[in-house]
Design a protein around this motif. Structure first.
Motif, PDB file in Angstrom:
ATOM      1  N   VAL A   1       0.837  -1.208   0.000  1.00  0.00           N
ATOM      2  CA  VAL A   1       0.000   0.000   0.000  1.00  0.00           C
ATOM      3  C   VAL A   1       0.871   1.257   0.000  1.00  0.00           C
ATOM      4  N   ILE A   2       1.969   1.232   0.742  1.00  0.00           N
ATOM      5  CA  ILE A   2       2.888   2.378   0.762  1.00  0.00           C
ATOM      6  C   ILE A   2       3.483   2.612  -0.629  1.00  0.00           C
ATOM      7  N   VAL A   3       3.873   1.534  -1.310  1.00  0.00           N
ATOM      8  CA  VAL A   3       4.431   1.655  -2.662  1.00  0.00           C
ATOM      9  C   VAL A   3       3.412   2.284  -3.604  1.00  0.00           C
ATOM     10  N   VAL A   4       2.165   1.804  -3.536  1.00  0.00           N
ATOM     11  CA  VAL A   4       1.112   2.356  -4.400  1.00  0.00           C
ATOM     12  C   VAL A   4       0.847   3.817  -4.051  1.00  0.00           C
ATOM     13  N   ALA A   5       0.761   4.120  -2.744  1.00  0.00           N
ATOM     14  CA  ALA A   5       0.471   5.492  -2.322  1.00  0.00           C
ATOM     15  C   ALA A   5       1.583   6.449  -2.732  1.00  0.00           C
ATOM     16  N   MET A   6       2.839   6.017  -2.577  1.00  0.00           N
ATOM     17  CA  MET A   6       3.956   6.875  -2.980  1.00  0.00           C
ATOM     18  C   MET A   6       3.954   7.125  -4.484  1.00  0.00           C
ATOM     19  N   THR A   7       3.602   6.110  -5.247  1.00  0.00           N
ATOM     20  CA  THR A   7       3.576   6.260  -6.698  1.00  0.00           C
ATOM     21  C   THR A   7       2.441   7.164  -7.145  1.00  0.00           C
ATOM     22  N   VAL A   8       1.256   6.942  -6.583  1.00  0.00           N
ATOM     23  CA  VAL A   8       0.103   7.755  -6.956  1.00  0.00           C
ATOM     24  C   VAL A   8       0.293   9.208  -6.535  1.00  0.00           C
ATOM     25  N   SER A   9       0.906   9.429  -5.390  1.00  0.00           N
ATOM     26  CA  SER A   9       1.121  10.795  -4.916  1.00  0.00           C
ATOM     27  C   SER A   9       2.247  11.502  -5.659  1.00  0.00           C
ATOM     28  N   GLY A  10       3.050  10.743  -6.432  1.00  0.00           N
ATOM     29  CA  GLY A  10       4.144  11.340  -7.188  1.00  0.00           C
ATOM     30  C   GLY A  10       5.306  11.766  -6.324  1.00  0.00           C
ATOM     31  N   ARG A  11       5.501  11.092  -5.189  1.00  0.00           N
ATOM     32  CA  ARG A  11       6.547  11.478  -4.247  1.00  0.00           C
ATOM     33  C   ARG A  11       7.774  10.560  -4.301  1.00  0.00           C
ATOM     34  N   THR A  12       7.836   9.682  -5.262  1.00  0.00           N
ATOM     35  CA  THR A  12       8.953   8.735  -5.301  1.00  0.00           C
ATOM     36  C   THR A  12      10.288   9.422  -5.563  1.00  0.00           C
TER      37      THR A  12
END
Length: 304
Positions: free
Chosen positions: A203-214
Motif C-alpha cells: 500500500v505504501i508503494v502504491v500510495a507513494m507512486t500515486v502521490s508522485g513522491r517517489t
C-alpha cells in the motif's frame, strides 16, 4: 479558452475509447444501484459489501470523469494517470467480487418470499454488475503500458499486480477476521504478521507512486521495490507452507470439513480461503518479481 489556446472542456474525455468506457461504467453502475434500491434488495454483511462496491466505484468514477472533462485534474497534487489506472484496476476486482458474491447469497432458482419479480431484479443486478466489471477492465486495457509509450509505474504490469496483491490481502484479512482461529498457534500468528507486513508495504508503494513522491526519496525507488518484492516472495512462501500445516494437519486441525459446520460460520472454510489466497498472492508476487527483473534487464541492455 485556456492559456494554451485550447478549450476548457476536454472533448477527448468523452469521445475517446476511454471516455466511452467511463460513461458505460457510470450508466451500468447507476442502473445496478437503482435496481437494488428499487426491488432487488440487499442485507447482511455480504449485501452491504456489494452495495458499498457499487456506490463507491460510481462516486469515484463520476469524480474522475468530471475532472477529466473539465481538465481540473491538473489542479490535483497527485500523479493523475497513476491514480486513474490504479482505481480502474481496483474497481475491476471489486466489481468481479460483487458480481460473484451477490448471486451466491441472494439468487436462487426458486422465487424468494418477496416474489418472482424480486428474483428477476436480482438477475438483472448480477448481469449489470458483471458487464460493468468488463467496462472497468476495458479502461485498464486501454491505459496499460504499451511498447514505445512513456507511462506511469502503475500502468505497467508490476504496478497493476501491486493493486491485485493488496486486494487479495484484503480477502485474506476478511477470512482471518471471520473466525479463522489463527490465534490458536504461534506459527499461524506469524502468517498474519506476514500478510500484514506485505500488505502495508504494498500500500505504501502504491500510495507513494500515486502521490508522485517517489523522486523525493533518498534511495532508488525501483531498486527498493524489487528488493521488497523478493522478500515478499520468501515471506509468502513460508506462509504458504506454515498455514496449511497448522490448519489442516490432523495434529493441529482437521483435514476434512466438519459435517456439522454451518454455511458461512465455519472456521474450516475461513482457513481454506486463507490457504488458497495465500497461494494466489505467492504467485502474484513471484510474477511481479520476474516481470521487474525482465524490465531491469531490458533497460540495462538498451543502455549498454
Amino acid at each position: 479558452m485556456d492559456s494554451y489556446g485550447g478549450h476548457y472542456l476536454n472533448k477527448s474525455a468523452v469521445l475517446s475509447g476511454l471516455g466511452i468506457a467511463r460513461m458505460c461504467q457510470l450508466l451500468l453502475g447507476c442502473t445496478t444501484m437503482a435496481l437494488v434500491a428499487h426491488s432487488a434488495g440487499y442485507r447482511a454483511d455480504y449485501g452491504v459489501y456489494c452495495m458499498f462496491v457499487w456506490c463507491f466505484c460510481f462516486a469515484v468514477t463520476l469524480v474522475v470523469f468530471a475532472m477529466d472533462v473539465t481538465r481540473l485534474h491538473g489542479c490535483v497534487p497527485i500523479s493523475w494517470d497513476n491514480f486513474t489506472v490504479s482505481f480502474a484496476m481496483l474497481a475491476t476486482l471489486m466489481y468481479v467480487t460483487a458480481s460473484v458474491v451477490y448471486p451466491v447469497y441472494f439468487l436462487s432458482s426458486e422465487c424468494p418470499a418477496e416474489g418472482c419479480e424480486t428474483r428477476d431484479y436480482r438477475i438483472a443486478v448480477t448481469v449489470c454488475s458483471s458487464v460493468c466489471s468488463f467496462a472497468y477492465g476495458a479502461e485498464v486495457f486501454l491505459t496499460r503500458a504499451k511498447p514505445g509509450h512513456v507511462v506511469g509505474y502503475m500502468a505497467t504490469l508490476s504496478g497493476l499486480l501491486k493493486v491485485v496483491q493488496a486486494f487479495v490481502a484484503c480477502i485474506i484479512f476478511g477470512a482471518l477476521a471471520h473466525d479463522s482461529e489463527y490465534n490458536k498457534h504461534v506459527p499461524t500468528q506469524y502468517c498474519v504478521v506476514v500478510y500484514s507486513l506485505c500488505f502495508a508495504v504494498t500500500v505504501i508503494v502504491v500510495a507513494m507512486t500515486v502521490s508522485g513522491r517517489t523522486s523525493a526519496l533518498r534511495f532508488p525507488f525501483d531498486r527498493f521495490v524489487v528488493i521488497y518484492t523478493f522478500l515478499a516472495v520468501l515471506l509468502y512462501l513460508s506462509a504458504a507452507v506454515v498455514w496449511p500445516v497448522f490448519s489442516f494437519d490432523r495434529k493441529y486441525g482437521t483435514p476434512d470439513r466438519p459435517y456439522n459446520c454451518p454455511r458461512g460460520q465455519c472456521p474450516w472454510d475461513s482457513k481454506l480461503v486463507v490457504a488458497v489466497f495465500t497461494q494466489v498472492n505467492l504467485i502474484l508476487y513471484f510474477s511481479d518479481l520476474v516481470y521487474s527483473q525482465r524490465i531491469r534487464f531490458v533497460s540495462s541492455s538498451s543502455s549498454a
